[in-house]
Write a protein that holds these residues in place. Structure first.
Motif, PDB file in Angstrom:
ATOM      1  N   GLU A 274      63.297  58.496  44.039  1.00 38.47           N
ATOM      2  CA  GLU A 274      62.958  57.890  42.745  1.00 38.47           C
ATOM      3  C   GLU A 274      63.642  58.617  41.590  1.00 38.47           C
ATOM      4  O   GLU A 274      64.136  57.999  40.644  1.00 38.47           O
ATOM      5  CB  GLU A 274      61.439  57.890  42.551  1.00 38.47           C
ATOM      6  N   VAL A 275      63.674  59.947  41.656  1.00 35.45           N
ATOM      7  CA  VAL A 275      64.348  60.727  40.608  1.00 35.45           C
ATOM      8  C   VAL A 275      65.839  60.430  40.617  1.00 35.45           C
ATOM      9  O   VAL A 275      66.459  60.254  39.568  1.00 35.45           O
ATOM     10  CB  VAL A 275      64.094  62.240  40.806  1.00 35.45           C
ATOM     11  N   LEU A 276      66.428  60.351  41.813  1.00 36.01           N
ATOM     12  CA  LEU A 276      67.853  60.059  41.929  1.00 36.01           C
ATOM     13  C   LEU A 276      68.175  58.678  41.380  1.00 36.01           C
ATOM     14  O   LEU A 276      69.169  58.492  40.673  1.00 36.01           O
ATOM     15  CB  LEU A 276      68.295  60.167  43.400  1.00 36.01           C
ATOM     16  N   ALA A 277      67.331  57.701  41.686  1.00 29.95           N
ATOM     17  CA  ALA A 277      67.551  56.340  41.190  1.00 29.95           C
ATOM     18  C   ALA A 277      67.438  56.297  39.663  1.00 29.95           C
ATOM     19  O   ALA A 277      68.248  55.648  38.983  1.00 29.95           O
ATOM     20  CB  ALA A 277      66.548  55.381  41.826  1.00 29.95           C
ATOM     21  N   ALA A 278      66.439  56.974  39.108  1.00 26.92           N
ATOM     22  CA  ALA A 278      66.272  57.024  37.646  1.00 26.92           C
ATOM     23  C   ALA A 278      67.481  57.686  36.982  1.00 26.92           C
ATOM     24  O   ALA A 278      67.979  57.225  35.951  1.00 26.92           O
ATOM     25  CB  ALA A 278      64.992  57.785  37.295  1.00 26.92           C
ATOM     26  N   HIS A 279      67.927  58.769  37.576  1.00 28.82           N
ATOM     27  CA  HIS A 279      69.104  59.476  37.056  1.00 28.82           C
ATOM     28  C   HIS A 279      70.326  58.566  37.086  1.00 28.82           C
ATOM     29  O   HIS A 279      71.115  58.536  36.124  1.00 28.82           O
ATOM     30  CB  HIS A 279      69.360  60.724  37.899  1.00 28.82           C
TER      31      HIS A 279
END
Length: 452
Positions: A274-279
Motif C-alpha cells: 500500500e505504501v509503495l502504491a501510494a508513493h
C-alpha cells in the motif's frame, strides 16, 4: 537609452527562450504522459501490478535517463559551435554522438536482461519480481532507439529547431497510449497481455519516434545541410572524448538523481504494497509536472551555450535568470493546485470512493503535500543546472548532487522514515531536504562562474 536597450534585450531573450522552451517542455510532458498512462492503467490492473509495474518503470527510467544523459553532452557542445558558426564542428559532434549512442546502448541491453539476479537481493516479493522481469525483458529493446532519439533531439534543439521534436513526441505518445490500452486490456480482438502489453507498446513508440526524427533530419532543408548521416564510418576519438568528458558527468548526475528516487522506492516497498502504491501515485504525478522544468533546462543549455560561443557573459546571465524565473513561477503555480486539490489528483489514479483504496489514499495525501513543496525548488535547481551545462560545467555539479541527494537526502530520509517511524512521509521529507541543498549549491556555483 541604456534602460530601453536592456528591456529590449530582455524581451528578445524571453521570446527566443520561449521558442525553444515551449516545444521542448511540451515534448517532455508528452513523453512523460506515457508513464502517466501506464500508471493509470496499472492502477486499473490492481495494487500489486501498480506497485511492481511502477518499480519496473522506475528501473528502466533510471537506466534510460543515465545513458541518455551521457549523449546529451552533444547539446552544449553543438550550441557553442552554433554560436561561433563552426559548421564542420557541428557535423562532427553530431556524428560522434550517434557513435556514442551505439557504444553505450548495446551493452546496456544485455545488462538490463540480467537484472533479475540483482533484484533478488532487494527484499521485494516473488510476485513483484515476476512483474518487474516481465516488463524489463521487453523494455530493454527500447534502449537503442530511446538513446538515439535523445542524441538527435540534442542536436536538433541545439540548432534551434525544437518544434518538430514536440510534434514527433506527441505523435509517439498518442500511439503509445492507444496501444497500451489495446494490448494491456485485450481490446479489438487483440490478446490481453497486461504489463507485457504496456511494454510492447512503449518499445514500439520509442522506435517510431527515433525513425521519425532521423527522417526529419535527412529531409529538412536547414538540417540536411549539416550532412549528419554522411561519413558515419569515421570515428573521431578526440571529439568522442569531449562528449564523454562533458556527457558522462551529466549521465552520472541524472543516474544518481534517478537512482536516489529508486532507492526511496525500494525502501517504500519494504513498508508494504500500500505504501509503495501510494508513493507511485505521487511520484508519477511529480514526474509529469517535472517534465516542464526539464524541458526548460534543455532550452537553458542551448541559450547559455549559444552565448558562450559568442563570449557574451551578460547574455549568459540573462538567459539563466529568465530560465530560473519561468521555471519557478510554473512549479509554484502547480504546487498551489496540489495543495488545493489533493484528492482530485489522487483520484486520477485510484477510485477515491472505493473503500478498498482508503489506506492507499490516506498514505498518499501527506506524501503529495510534501512533494508539492519540494517541486518548487526542484524546478529552480533544474533550471540552474541547465545553465551550468550550457557553460559545460558538469563535473562539479555532479559531486554537489552526490553530497545533496546521496549524502544528506538519504541520511535524513532514512533517519526520519525508519529511525523516527515516520514511514513514507519521512522518506519524502528526505527528498525535500536534498532538493533544497542541491538548489542552493547550484545557484552558488553559477554565480561563481558567471562572475569570472
Amino acid at each position: 537609452m541604456t534602460s530601453t536597450l536592456l528591456r529590449s534585450n530582455l524581451k528578445s531573450e524571453i521570446r527566443e527562450f520561449l521558442k525553444l522552451a515551449i516545444p521542448l517542455a511540451s515534448a517532455q510532458v508528452a513523453q512523460s504522459a506515457i508513464g502517466f498512462a501506464d500508471t493509470v492503467m496499472m492502477g486499473r490492473m490492481g495494487a500489486d501490478v501498480l506497485g511492481a509495474g511502477g518499480l519496473a518503470a522506475m528501473i528502466f527510467l533510471s537506466i534510460m535517463t543515465t545513458a541518455s544523459g551521457i549523449v546529451m553532452g552533444v547539446s552544449p557542445l553543438i550550441a557553442e559551435a552554433f554560436g561561433s558558426e563552426q559548421k564542420n564542428r557541428i557535423e562532427q559532434i553530431a556524428r560522434q554522438g550517434i557513435w556514442l549512442t551505439l557504444l553505450i546502448s548495446l551493452p546496456l541491453i544485455i545488462i538490463t536482461g540480467h537484472l533479475d539476479i540483482w533484484l533478488k537481493h532487494t527484499g521485494q516479493s516473488d510476485k513483484t519480481l515476476q512483474y518487474v522481469n516481465t516488463y524489463l525483458d521487453i523494455m530493454r529493446w527500447g534502449l537503442l532507439p530511446g538513446m538515439g532519439f535523445a542524441a538527435l533531439r540534442a542536436t536538433v534543439s541545439a540548432l534551434s529547431q525544437a518544434r518538430p521534436i514536440m510534434i514527433i513526441v506527441v505523435g509517439g505518445t498518442v500511439f503509445n497510449i492507444v496501444w497500451n490500452y489495446i494490448l494491456g486490456f485485450g481490446k479489438f480482438g487483440f490478446p490481453q497481455l497486461g504489463l507485457a502489453g504496456l511494454a510492447i507498446a512503449s518499445v514500439s513508440a520509442l522506435w517510431g519516434m527515433f525513425i521519425a526524427l532521423a527522417l526529419y533530419v535527412l529531409i529538412n532543408q536547414n538540417l540536411k545541410n549539416y550532412r549528419i548521416f554522411q561519413r558515419l564510418h569515421q570515428v573521431k576519438p578526440q571529439i568522442l572524448w569531449e562528449l564523454v568528458w562533458v556527457g558522462v558527468p551529466i549521465g552520472i548526475f541524472t543516474g544518481l538523481e534517478t537512482g536516489f528516487f529508486m532507492v526511496i522506492m525500494f525502501w517504500m516497498g519494504t513498508l508494504g504494497t500500500e505504501v509503495l502504491a501510494a508513493h507511485q501515485v505521487v511520484l508519477q504525478t511529480i514526474v509529469m509536472v517535472f517534465m516542464v522544468p526539464l524541458g526548460i533546462s534543455y532550452a537553458t543549455t542551448v541559450r547559455v551555450g549559444l552565448w558562450l560561443g559568442r563570449n557574451d557573459r551578460i547574455k549568459i546571465k540573462q538567459a539563466a535568470w529568465v530560465s530560473m524565473s519561468i521555471s519557478t513561477l510554473f512549479t509554484l503555480g502547480v504546487s498551489i493546485a496540489f495543495l488545493l486539490f489533493p484528492k482530485q489528483i489522487i483520484g486520477i489514479y485510484l477510485d477515491v470512493q472505493n473503500p478498498d483504496n482508503a489506506a492507499i489514499i490516506a498514505i498518499a495525501l501527506p506524501l503529495l503535500l510534501t512533494a508539492a513543496i519540494a517541486q518548487v525548488l526542484d524546478g529552480l535547481q533544474k533550471a540552474v543546472y541547465g545553465a551550468l551545462q550550457g557553460l559545460q560545467d558538469t563535473q562539479i555539479p555532479m559531486f554537489m548532487n552526490i553530497l545533496g541527494y546521496w549524502g544528506i537526502g538519504l541520511s535524513v530520509g532514512y533517519g526520519l522514515g525508519f529511525g523516527l517511524n515516520l514511514g513514507g512521509v519521512g522518506l519524502w521529507i528526505g527528498q525535500l531536504v536534498a532538493t533544497v541543498v542541491v538548489a542552493v549549491l547550484f545557484i552558488w556555483r553559477f554565480n561563481h562562474l558567471s562572475q569570472e
